[in-house]
Design a protein around this motif. Sequence first.
Motif, short mmCIF file in Angstrom:
data_model
loop_
_atom_site.label_atom_id
_atom_site.label_comp_id
_atom_site.label_asym_id
_atom_site.label_seq_id
_atom_site.Cartn_x
_atom_site.Cartn_y
_atom_site.Cartn_z
N UNK A 1 0.83 -1.20 0.00
CA UNK A 1 0.00 0.00 0.00
C UNK A 1 0.87 1.26 0.00
N UNK A 2 1.90 1.26 0.84
CA UNK A 2 2.78 2.43 0.97
C UNK A 2 3.46 2.72 -0.37
N UNK A 3 4.02 1.69 -0.96
CA UNK A 3 4.74 1.82 -2.22
C UNK A 3 3.82 2.34 -3.32
N UNK A 4 2.64 1.74 -3.44
CA UNK A 4 1.68 2.15 -4.46
C UNK A 4 1.22 3.60 -4.22
N UNK A 5 0.97 3.95 -2.96
CA UNK A 5 0.53 5.31 -2.64
C UNK A 5 1.59 6.35 -3.00
N UNK A 6 2.87 5.96 -2.88
CA UNK A 6 3.97 6.87 -3.25
C UNK A 6 3.86 7.26 -4.71
N UNK A 7 3.64 6.29 -5.57
CA UNK A 7 3.56 6.58 -7.01
C UNK A 7 2.25 7.25 -7.39
N UNK A 8 1.16 6.93 -6.70
CA UNK A 8 -0.10 7.62 -6.96
C UNK A 8 0.05 9.10 -6.69
N UNK A 9 0.71 9.44 -5.59
CA UNK A 9 0.84 10.84 -5.19
C UNK A 9 1.93 11.61 -5.94
N UNK A 10 3.02 10.95 -6.27
CA UNK A 10 4.18 11.69 -6.77
C UNK A 10 4.71 11.22 -8.12
N UNK A 11 3.98 10.35 -8.78
CA UNK A 11 4.39 9.89 -10.11
C UNK A 11 4.56 11.03 -11.10
N UNK A 12 3.86 12.14 -10.86
CA UNK A 12 3.94 13.29 -11.76
C UNK A 12 5.36 13.88 -11.82
N UNK A 13 6.21 13.54 -10.84
CA UNK A 13 7.58 14.05 -10.85
C UNK A 13 8.46 13.38 -11.90
N UNK A 14 7.95 12.29 -12.47
CA UNK A 14 8.66 11.62 -13.56
C UNK A 14 10.07 11.21 -13.19
N UNK A 15 11.03 11.59 -14.04
CA UNK A 15 12.43 11.20 -13.84
C UNK A 15 13.06 11.82 -12.61
N UNK A 16 12.45 12.84 -12.03
CA UNK A 16 13.03 13.48 -10.84
C UNK A 16 12.51 12.87 -9.54
N UNK A 17 11.59 11.91 -9.66
CA UNK A 17 11.06 11.24 -8.47
C UNK A 17 12.14 10.36 -7.86
N UNK A 18 12.52 10.61 -6.61
CA UNK A 18 13.52 9.75 -5.97
C UNK A 18 13.02 8.31 -5.88
N UNK A 19 13.91 7.38 -6.16
CA UNK A 19 13.57 5.95 -6.09
C UNK A 19 13.28 5.56 -4.66
#
Length: 135
Positions: A1-19
């Motif tokens: 849930x945590x991992x999925x929620x991270x990408x739901x919220x911040x996927x818009x950062x694209x290549x700048x999203x910290x892994x």
Amino acid sequence: MFFKAYFINFGFLGDTLPALLPQVYVAYDPVSAKDLPNGKTRIRQRIDFLMILPNLKRVIIEIDGKHHYAREDGRADTKRYAEMVRVDRELRLRGYEVYRFGGAEFYNDQNTPEDNAVSVVKDFFTALFKQHEIL
């Protein structure tokens, strides 16, 4: 849930999203082996998530269920808790930021755990990313 929620919220950062790396073992630096008990050369600590920010700041995120602080019968285990906070101190002294979430944060009677995760994760990472000038 945590991992999925991270990408739901911040996927818009694209290549700048910290892994956000799940299930990582942190090996302590062998240079400090002389300070470890029983002649060990290193200690292994499995963490729930590791994130390395653009400024090379290392962030550890733990999601704690009751097994982190209680015995099987549900009663508080002060030794288990003391060991957990001791390890947190050691990690901080080695340059990690350590953040813990209580698993119960994701459960309430008003929303699904998934909805709660989206909200909790959004609030946390918004504050963390502002602090590190990612947002």
